[in-house]
Design a protein around this motif. Structure first.
Motif, PDB file in Angstrom:
ATOM      1  N   SER A  20       0.833  -1.191   0.000  1.00  0.00           N
ATOM      2  CA  SER A  20       0.000   0.000   0.000  1.00  0.00           C
ATOM      3  C   SER A  20       0.874   1.250   0.000  1.00  0.00           C
ATOM      4  CB  SER A  20      -0.897   0.004   1.244  1.00  0.00           C
ATOM      5  OG  SER A  20      -0.113   0.160   2.415  1.00  0.00           O
ATOM      6  N   MET A  21       0.287   2.388  -0.373  1.00  0.00           N
ATOM      7  CA  MET A  21       1.023   3.645  -0.364  1.00  0.00           C
ATOM      8  C   MET A  21       1.479   4.001   1.049  1.00  0.00           C
ATOM      9  SD  MET A  21       1.427   4.598  -3.402  1.00  0.00           S
ATOM     10  CE  MET A  21       2.092   6.224  -3.013  1.00  0.00           C
ATOM     11  N   GLU A  22       0.659   3.653   2.043  1.00  0.00           N
ATOM     12  CA  GLU A  22       1.029   3.922   3.427  1.00  0.00           C
ATOM     13  C   GLU A  22       2.280   3.129   3.811  1.00  0.00           C
ATOM     14  OE1 GLU A  22      -0.762   3.385   7.976  1.00  0.00           O
ATOM     15  OE2 GLU A  22      -1.999   2.897   6.219  1.00  0.00           O
ATOM     16  N   THR A  23       2.320   1.849   3.422  1.00  0.00           N
ATOM     17  CA  THR A  23       3.485   1.017   3.720  1.00  0.00           C
ATOM     18  C   THR A  23       4.712   1.520   2.967  1.00  0.00           C
ATOM     19  OG1 THR A  23       2.101  -0.933   4.128  1.00  0.00           O
ATOM     20  CG2 THR A  23       4.418  -1.327   3.611  1.00  0.00           C
ATOM     21  N   GLN A  25       5.333   4.555   2.031  1.00  0.00           N
ATOM     22  CA  GLN A  25       5.793   5.781   2.681  1.00  0.00           C
ATOM     23  C   GLN A  25       6.588   5.459   3.943  1.00  0.00           C
ATOM     24  OE1 GLN A  25       5.387   8.865   1.493  1.00  0.00           O
ATOM     25  NE2 GLN A  25       6.297   9.951   3.224  1.00  0.00           N
ATOM     26  N   ARG A  26       6.094   4.515   4.725  1.00  0.00           N
ATOM     27  CA  ARG A  26       6.764   4.159   5.973  1.00  0.00           C
ATOM     28  C   ARG A  26       8.129   3.521   5.704  1.00  0.00           C
ATOM     29  NH1 ARG A  26       2.841   1.690   7.991  1.00  0.00           N
ATOM     30  NH2 ARG A  26       3.425  -0.483   7.703  1.00  0.00           N
ATOM     31  N   GLU A  29      10.612   6.277   4.360  1.00  0.00           N
ATOM     32  CA  GLU A  29      11.119   7.127   5.440  1.00  0.00           C
ATOM     33  C   GLU A  29      12.095   6.361   6.327  1.00  0.00           C
ATOM     34  OE1 GLU A  29       7.624   8.477   7.400  1.00  0.00           O
ATOM     35  OE2 GLU A  29       7.106   9.968   5.853  1.00  0.00           O
ATOM     36  N   GLY A 176       6.588   0.661  -4.888  1.00  0.00           N
ATOM     37  CA  GLY A 176       5.524  -0.126  -4.271  1.00  0.00           C
ATOM     38  C   GLY A 176       5.428  -1.548  -4.780  1.00  0.00           C
TER      39      GLY A 176
END
Length: 364
Positions: A20-23, A25-26, A29, A176
């Motif tokens: 996912s985009m959230e994963t 991003q994490r 970072e 991704g």
């Protein structure tokens, strides 16, 4: 789901998916978005030492000259989270697990056709790459390039891939994307677009033949099993002669000692594997770890479900106030012969144990 992935793809065929985009991003970072010098400070060499600032600057310069950079041992917070998540969610899938990083630029040399002696799970963080994949044989003992000369009959029997345009599959990796490649499956990787940065989770492949050989070697050389080798000739001090001698290099048959070993194999085989189970990977805590040297408290391992399941045993460890009401059950700890256990520190309140498992046959 994890179970579906393991049942259908693990050790069988290539899998392509995405996070996912959230994963993404994490992970980005947590890996400094692929800045070699920053994330490189969290990586180690194969002797567990750190890279110097000069070495990291050299890597960054090489990357700008389109030289692919590989940091195979990363211990950033994101890398540690990936490794721990695999250990906890995929129990029994491997015991030699590492997280590495790849950096490349368009126009750089592609990684030629080869296979690896490990399960590869790659997550593309930035940039784009093309993976070319062809089926292979999962019975591997080491990684190998298509053009490496064979070193044994085992190597000669590994099938070479068909790598024509119609014989391989192409996977275009973008931020991704996730790609799983089983051990022994041939692949070539080409930088395609942008500053490519990817995370690589590696799980070493172990064939049953190696486990059996390790178990039998320990059974035949252990002092506890001396009765198995009663027919061996003896040294001056009375110990059995375990070394190859002049008779074994001749062509006149099998020596008495070699025959004794062969007979002992038959007697030991039934119990050797039961006495030497495969060591499993354990979850670890950052506070007790230093790069490749990972550690954890006993209470942490119990909370993660990696301890014996006797309820009184758990209470005795996790809640000292209840010890008088429910004393710990006496138990005997048997050490796996594949593991060396060393007491590093011991006092009234603490015991620190160091566990290490290195092959008796290959020292790896």
């Amino acid at each position: 789901s994890t179970d579906e992935f393991v049942d259908r793809f693990w050790g069988k065929e290539v899998y392509a998916g995405s996070v996912s985009m959230e994963t993404l991003q994490r992970l980005g970072e947590g890996m400094y978005w692929g800045n070699v010098e920053e994330v490189g400070e969290c990586c180690r060499k194969d002797d567990n030492s750190r890279h110097t600032p000069e070495e990291l600057a050299g890597m960054a310069a090489a990357l700008e000259n389109k030289v692919t950079v590989n940091l195979p041992f990363c211990y950033s917070r994101a890398a540690v989270d990936i490794k721990n998540a695999f250990i906890q969610q995929c129990r029994g899938m491997g015991n030699d697990i590492e997280v590495g990083l790849y950096f490349s630029r368009p126009g750089g040399a592609p990684a030629g056709w080869h296979y690896d002696n490990n399960h590869n799970l790659t997550i593309q963080i930035t940039g784009e790459k093309d993976w070319l994949c062809a089926p292979g044989d999962m019975r591997t003992m080491s990684s190998r390039s298509l053009y490496d000369p064979p070193g044994s009959l085992f190597d000669k029997e590994r099938p070479h891939p068909h790598i024509g345009p119609r014989d391989h599959r192409r996977f275009s990796m973008h931020p991704g994307s996730v790609l799983y490649v089983p051990p022994g499956h041939w692949h070539s990787v080409l930088p395609f677009k942008g500053n490519s940065f990817s995370i690589d989770l590696r799980v070493a492949n172990i064939v049953h033949a190696r486990w059996v050989c390790e178990a039998l070697f320990l059974a035949l050389t252990s002092r506890a099993n001396a009765s198995l080798l009663g027919a061996l000739t003896r040294n001056d001090d009375g110990t059995p002669n375990l070394s190859v001698g002049p008779e074994d290099f001749g062509c006149g048959g099998i020596s008495q000692d070699a025959s004794a070993h062969a007979g002992a194999v038959q007697r030991a085989a039934a119990s050797a594997l039961l006495q030497t189970p495969m060591p499993r990977a354990l979850p670890f805590e950052r506070a007790h770890s230093d790069g490749m040297e990972v550690g954890a408290s006993l209470s942490f391992l119990c909370m993660q479900g990696f301890c014996p399941h006797h309820p009184r045993y758990h209470v005795a460890i996790l809640d000292a106030s209840d010890r008088e009401e429910q004393p710990a059950v006496p138990a005997t700890l048997r050490v796996n012969p594949l593991v060396a256990l060393t007491v590093k520190e011991r006092n009234d309140d603490t015991m620190v144990l160091h566990m290490r498992s290195v092959s008796s046959l290959t020292s790896s």
